[in-house]
Design a protein around this motif. Structure first.
Motif, PDB file in Angstrom:
ATOM      1  N   VAL A   1       0.849  -1.191   0.000  1.00  0.00           N
ATOM      2  CA  VAL A   1       0.000   0.000   0.000  1.00  0.00           C
ATOM      3  C   VAL A   1       0.882   1.236   0.000  1.00  0.00           C
ATOM      4  CG1 VAL A   1      -1.743   1.283   1.287  1.00  0.00           C
ATOM      5  CG2 VAL A   1      -1.811  -1.207   1.247  1.00  0.00           C
ATOM      6  N   SER A   2       0.579   2.163  -0.901  1.00  0.00           N
ATOM      7  CA  SER A   2       1.349   3.407  -0.943  1.00  0.00           C
ATOM      8  C   SER A   2       0.519   4.536  -0.345  1.00  0.00           C
ATOM      9  CB  SER A   2       1.738   3.747  -2.386  1.00  0.00           C
ATOM     10  OG  SER A   2       0.567   4.070  -3.125  1.00  0.00           O
ATOM     11  N   MET A   3       1.164   5.609   0.012  1.00  0.00           N
ATOM     12  CA  MET A   3       0.492   6.741   0.635  1.00  0.00           C
ATOM     13  C   MET A   3      -0.449   7.449  -0.340  1.00  0.00           C
ATOM     14  SD  MET A   3       1.292   7.010   3.788  1.00  0.00           S
ATOM     15  CE  MET A   3       0.845   8.670   4.173  1.00  0.00           C
ATOM     16  N   GLU A   4      -0.181   7.369  -1.646  1.00  0.00           N
ATOM     17  CA  GLU A   4      -1.023   8.045  -2.636  1.00  0.00           C
ATOM     18  C   GLU A   4      -2.401   7.395  -2.742  1.00  0.00           C
ATOM     19  OE1 GLU A   4       2.239   7.158  -3.398  1.00  0.00           O
ATOM     20  OE2 GLU A   4       2.912   9.190  -2.954  1.00  0.00           O
ATOM     21  N   GLU A   5      -2.524   6.137  -2.423  1.00  0.00           N
ATOM     22  CA  GLU A   5      -3.791   5.428  -2.525  1.00  0.00           C
ATOM     23  C   GLU A   5      -4.722   5.703  -1.342  1.00  0.00           C
ATOM     24  OE1 GLU A   5      -2.860   1.313  -2.890  1.00  0.00           O
ATOM     25  OE2 GLU A   5      -1.642   1.596  -4.663  1.00  0.00           O
ATOM     26  N   LEU A   6      -4.189   6.227  -0.261  1.00  0.00           N
ATOM     27  CA  LEU A   6      -4.979   6.455   0.942  1.00  0.00           C
ATOM     28  C   LEU A   6      -5.703   7.792   0.874  1.00  0.00           C
ATOM     29  CD1 LEU A   6      -2.420   5.230   3.596  1.00  0.00           C
ATOM     30  CD2 LEU A   6      -4.416   4.031   2.751  1.00  0.00           C
ATOM     31  N   PRO A   7      -6.856   7.895   1.522  1.00  0.00           N
ATOM     32  CA  PRO A   7      -7.559   9.184   1.545  1.00  0.00           C
ATOM     33  C   PRO A   7      -6.762  10.220   2.349  1.00  0.00           C
ATOM     34  CG  PRO A   7      -8.671   7.578   2.952  1.00  0.00           C
ATOM     35  CD  PRO A   7      -7.597   6.851   2.210  1.00  0.00           C
ATOM     36  N   ARG A   8      -7.008  11.495   2.055  1.00  0.00           N
ATOM     37  CA  ARG A   8      -6.229  12.583   2.657  1.00  0.00           C
ATOM     38  C   ARG A   8      -6.816  13.102   3.974  1.00  0.00           C
ATOM     39  NH1 ARG A   8      -1.267  12.860   0.482  1.00  0.00           N
ATOM     40  NH2 ARG A   8      -1.429  12.452  -1.724  1.00  0.00           N
ATOM     41  N   SER A   9      -7.971  12.640   4.382  1.00  0.00           N
ATOM     42  CA  SER A   9      -8.561  13.141   5.624  1.00  0.00           C
ATOM     43  C   SER A   9      -7.993  12.386   6.827  1.00  0.00           C
ATOM     44  CB  SER A   9     -10.083  12.990   5.595  1.00  0.00           C
ATOM     45  OG  SER A   9     -10.419  11.626   5.567  1.00  0.00           O
ATOM     46  N   THR A  10      -7.975  13.069   7.954  1.00  0.00           N
ATOM     47  CA  THR A  10      -7.457  12.487   9.184  1.00  0.00           C
ATOM     48  C   THR A  10      -8.466  12.728  10.289  1.00  0.00           C
ATOM     49  OG1 THR A  10      -5.216  12.989   8.486  1.00  0.00           O
ATOM     50  CG2 THR A  10      -5.551  12.496  10.807  1.00  0.00           C
ATOM     51  N   THR A  11      -8.690  11.723  11.094  1.00  0.00           N
ATOM     52  CA  THR A  11      -9.587  11.859  12.233  1.00  0.00           C
ATOM     53  C   THR A  11      -8.770  11.673  13.500  1.00  0.00           C
ATOM     54  OG1 THR A  11     -11.385  10.908  10.943  1.00  0.00           O
ATOM     55  CG2 THR A  11     -11.646  10.960  13.335  1.00  0.00           C
ATOM     56  N   MET A  12      -8.938  12.625  14.425  1.00  0.00           N
ATOM     57  CA  MET A  12      -8.239  12.531  15.699  1.00  0.00           C
ATOM     58  C   MET A  12      -9.267  12.478  16.811  1.00  0.00           C
ATOM     59  SD  MET A  12      -5.110  15.194  15.370  1.00  0.00           S
ATOM     60  CE  MET A  12      -4.398  14.636  16.883  1.00  0.00           C
ATOM     61  N   LEU A  13      -9.055  11.589  17.737  1.00  0.00           N
ATOM     62  CA  LEU A  13      -9.906  11.512  18.917  1.00  0.00           C
ATOM     63  C   LEU A  13      -9.173  12.174  20.078  1.00  0.00           C
ATOM     64  CD1 LEU A  13     -11.119   7.821  18.666  1.00  0.00           C
ATOM     65  CD2 LEU A  13     -12.359   9.875  18.038  1.00  0.00           C
TER      66      LEU A  13
END
Length: 107
Positions: free
Chosen positions: A11-23
């Motif tokens: 898995v490469s970083m380009e394939e992942l979505p750009r949003s981040t969720t922090m708790l």
């Protein structure tokens, strides 16, 4: 263990979505140690050394709180509160009794 998961090699970083969720978690509210109340009970209403005992338990509660042991601090703080309430009730009963005796003319 780290607080994240390691990505598999395929898995490469380009394939992942750009949003981040922090708790975000709020730190627990530290328990009360009733130190000032215990100090006043020690100075002004120390019947049978209950105020002094309350002060000792308040200091222990503050020490536990500084060390991060919130359950120990809660236990010591609760004991200090009960001792303060007991000393306060006994002092109120003594004052009311003395006033009643003065009014009745016994003293």
């Amino acid at each position: 263990l780290p607080p994240y998961e390691v990505l598999p090699a395929e898995v490469s970083m380009e394939e992942l979505p750009r949003s981040t969720t922090m708790l975000l978690e709020e730190p627990p509210r530290p328990p009360r140690d009733h130190l000032v109340w215990s100090l006043f009970t020690t100075l002004y209403g120390n019947f049978c050394c209950l105020g002094l005992l309350a002060f000792v338990f308040s200091v222990k509660s503050r020490d536990r709180k500084v060390l991060g042991d919130y359950s120990g601090a809660l236990s010591y703080g609760s004991t200090a509160k009960c001792l303060n309430i007991t000393a306060l009730v006994i002092n109120i009963v003594i004052v009311v009794t003395v006033i009643a005796l003065v009014i009745a003319g016994v003293i």
